[in-house]
Design an enzyme around this catalytic site. Structure first.
Site, mmCIF file in Angstrom:
data_model
loop_
_atom_site.group_PDB
_atom_site.id
_atom_site.type_symbol
_atom_site.label_atom_id
_atom_site.label_comp_id
_atom_site.label_asym_id
_atom_site.label_seq_id
_atom_site.Cartn_x
_atom_site.Cartn_y
_atom_site.Cartn_z
ATOM 1 N N LYS A 50 0.843 -1.206 0.000
ATOM 2 C CA LYS A 50 0.000 0.000 0.000
ATOM 3 C C LYS A 50 0.880 1.258 0.000
ATOM 4 O O LYS A 50 2.090 1.166 0.234
ATOM 5 C CB LYS A 50 -0.949 -0.016 1.191
ATOM 6 C CG LYS A 50 -0.249 0.033 2.533
ATOM 7 C CD LYS A 50 -1.250 -0.235 3.654
ATOM 8 C CE LYS A 50 -0.539 -0.237 4.984
ATOM 9 N NZ LYS A 50 -1.346 -0.836 6.053
ATOM 10 N N TYR A 110 15.922 30.103 8.161
ATOM 11 C CA TYR A 110 14.653 30.726 8.539
ATOM 12 C C TYR A 110 14.465 30.731 10.052
ATOM 13 O O TYR A 110 14.758 29.739 10.732
ATOM 14 C CB TYR A 110 13.490 29.966 7.911
ATOM 15 C CG TYR A 110 13.331 30.202 6.434
ATOM 16 C CD1 TYR A 110 13.094 31.486 5.936
ATOM 17 C CD2 TYR A 110 13.395 29.145 5.539
ATOM 18 C CE1 TYR A 110 12.931 31.694 4.581
ATOM 19 C CE2 TYR A 110 13.223 29.339 4.176
ATOM 20 C CZ TYR A 110 12.992 30.627 3.700
ATOM 21 O OH TYR A 110 12.832 30.833 2.364
HETATM 22 C C1 LIG Z 1 -0.539 -1.870 6.630
HETATM 23 C C2 LIG Z 1 -1.108 -3.140 7.079
HETATM 24 C C3 LIG Z 1 -0.284 -4.220 7.386
HETATM 25 C C4 LIG Z 1 1.229 -4.115 7.381
HETATM 26 O O1 LIG Z 1 1.639 -3.452 8.537
HETATM 27 P P1 LIG Z 1 3.201 -3.268 8.889
HETATM 28 O O2 LIG Z 1 3.218 -2.774 10.263
HETATM 29 O O3 LIG Z 1 3.710 -2.250 7.915
HETATM 30 O O4 LIG Z 1 3.824 -4.589 8.675
HETATM 31 C C5 LIG Z 1 -0.874 -5.420 7.743
HETATM 32 N N1 LIG Z 1 -2.233 -5.537 7.798
HETATM 33 C C6 LIG Z 1 -3.055 -4.510 7.515
HETATM 34 C C7 LIG Z 1 -4.518 -4.702 7.601
HETATM 35 C C8 LIG Z 1 -2.529 -3.284 7.154
HETATM 36 O O5 LIG Z 1 -3.341 -2.272 6.891
#
Ligand SMILES: *Cc1c(COP(=O)(O)O)cnc(C)c1O
Length: 361
Positions: free
Chosen positions: A35, A258
């Site tokens: 994702k 800044y």
């Molecule tokens: C993002 C996500 C993961 C992975 O999580 P990590 O902590 O990055 O390993 C697993 N399950 C779901 C439902 C997620 O949304």
């Protein structure tokens, strides 16, 4: 010359990490979680490292389509399922597996199948239960009913039971949720999936049939603390580099950048690197945030600008115009930078801006 900031991406590190996680979770099957465009690495860049994954998990339908177009034949899981009735055309066409976290999604599936499924197509789903995260998932008290209703649909294929942990990075952080999950599904015959990276690394009893590896695949720590993964063999899949584009010799008692946040307490040599918050580098990075210059540890001084940061070169005489600057990666853990900035590696990776070129190794 083009502006010198580059994110180096290592699909071989992803492959290496995947194999480590797969071995840890064995015999469970493993999803590579891609994702947020593979946590900022770009799906297409790391795709070559994913051959040993059993499935790919994404958020957006566009990401799922891209993964199919890249040639992925195995399961693709939509972590939040579908967002509209019309998404179901895509779920069907690309043979995607949706998470079902709310009953309205089942109503849409029912309606879609009544209207369009005259050929007996079956939909596999991951049925998500809210065991304590209180974000997505069916209520514990209605889970059993929803599940048995779902089993009776003529369009339903494989069901997998799923939940997600709120604090799997803590020692007993999963106990409460795992117990609820087990009470609910331990008698049910279907496959189960509960583990994110933290649970894969630190809670063997959560592995069940499918684990879901995100941050660990990219070589950062699920807890945000590097020493928690130091002995795991995980390698960073991204290295953010830039260069020094200007050098200044400033007198004692001179304000820099800044807001004059930093004032020199001696005569100093400082370097300006081409990296700012418009590249995704956090603006709230305080003075002292570590940076590598020519592979020597330095620190940020003064406020992060849109396109530049200012670095202390006092102890690095060999540094000059064109010197390599590593913001995070192989020699400086993203977790350490994130910790300095009050965040976690996840956020830094995902924030790398589109204007930063990616170079694949
Ligand atoms: C993002 C996500 C993961 C992975 O999580 P990590 O902590 O990055 O390993 C697993 N399950 C779901 C439902 C997620 O949304």
């Amino acid at each position: 010359m083009t502006r010198p900031i580059t994110a180096k991406i290592f699909p071989c590190a992803v492959e290496h990490n995947l194999n480590i996680l797969k071995a840890k979770a064995n015999p469970a099957k493993i999803f590579a979680v891609l994702k947020a465009n593979a946590y900022g690495h770009d799906i297409k860049n790391i795709y070559p490292g994913l051959n040993n994954a059993d499935g790919i998990a994404v958020l957006d339908l566009e990401e799922a389509i891209l993964v199919r177009q890249l040639g992925w034949k195995k399961i693709i899981l939509l972590l939040e399922g579908f967002f509209s009735f019309n998404d179901l055309h895509i779920v069907n066409e690309y043979n995607l597996t949706a998470c079902i976290h709310s009953e309205y999604q089942i109503a849409w599936l029912d309606e879609w199948n009544n209207k369009f499924n005259s050929y007996g197509k079956k939909f596999d789903v991951f049925l998500k239960c809210n065991t304590g995260m209180n974000r997505l998932g069916l209520d514990i008290n209605s889970y059993a009913t929803v599940y048995s209703n779902l089993k009776n649909k003529n369009w339903i294929g494989k069901i997998t039971h799923m939940t997600h942990y709120a604090k799997a990075d803590e020692k007993h952080g999963i106990d409460f949720q795992l117990q609820k999950f087990n009470e609910l599904v331990h008698n049910l015959p279907e496959e189960k999936s509960t583990s994110n990276s933290a649970a894969i690394l630190w809670h063997k009893e959560t592995h069940f049939d499918w684990v879901r590896a995100g941050i660990s695949l990219y070589g950062a720590s699920p807890s945000g603390i590097y020493k928690d993964i130091q002995d795991s063999g995980l390698k960073p899949a991204m290295c953010l580099h830039s260069k020094i584009i200007a050098v200044q010799n400033v007198k004692c008692n001179t304000a820099i950048g800044y807001g004059e946040r930093f004032t020199t307490s001696k005569d100093m040599r400082i370097g300006i690197a081409a990296c700012g918050y418009a590249d995704g580098y956090p603006r709230n990075a305080p003075d002292g945030t570590p940076v590598m210059v020519e592979n020597v540890r330095s620190r940020i001084i003064g406020r992060v600008s849109m396109d530049m940061i200012t670095l202390d070169l006092d102890n690095i005489p060999q540094a000059n115009i064109g010197s390599d600057v590593e913001l995070w990666g192989e020699n400086l853990q993203i977790d350490e930078v994130a910790q300095n900035c009050g965040t976690i590696g996840y956020e830094l990776m995902c924030a790398v801006a589109p204007r930063v070129k990616k170079e694949i190794f």
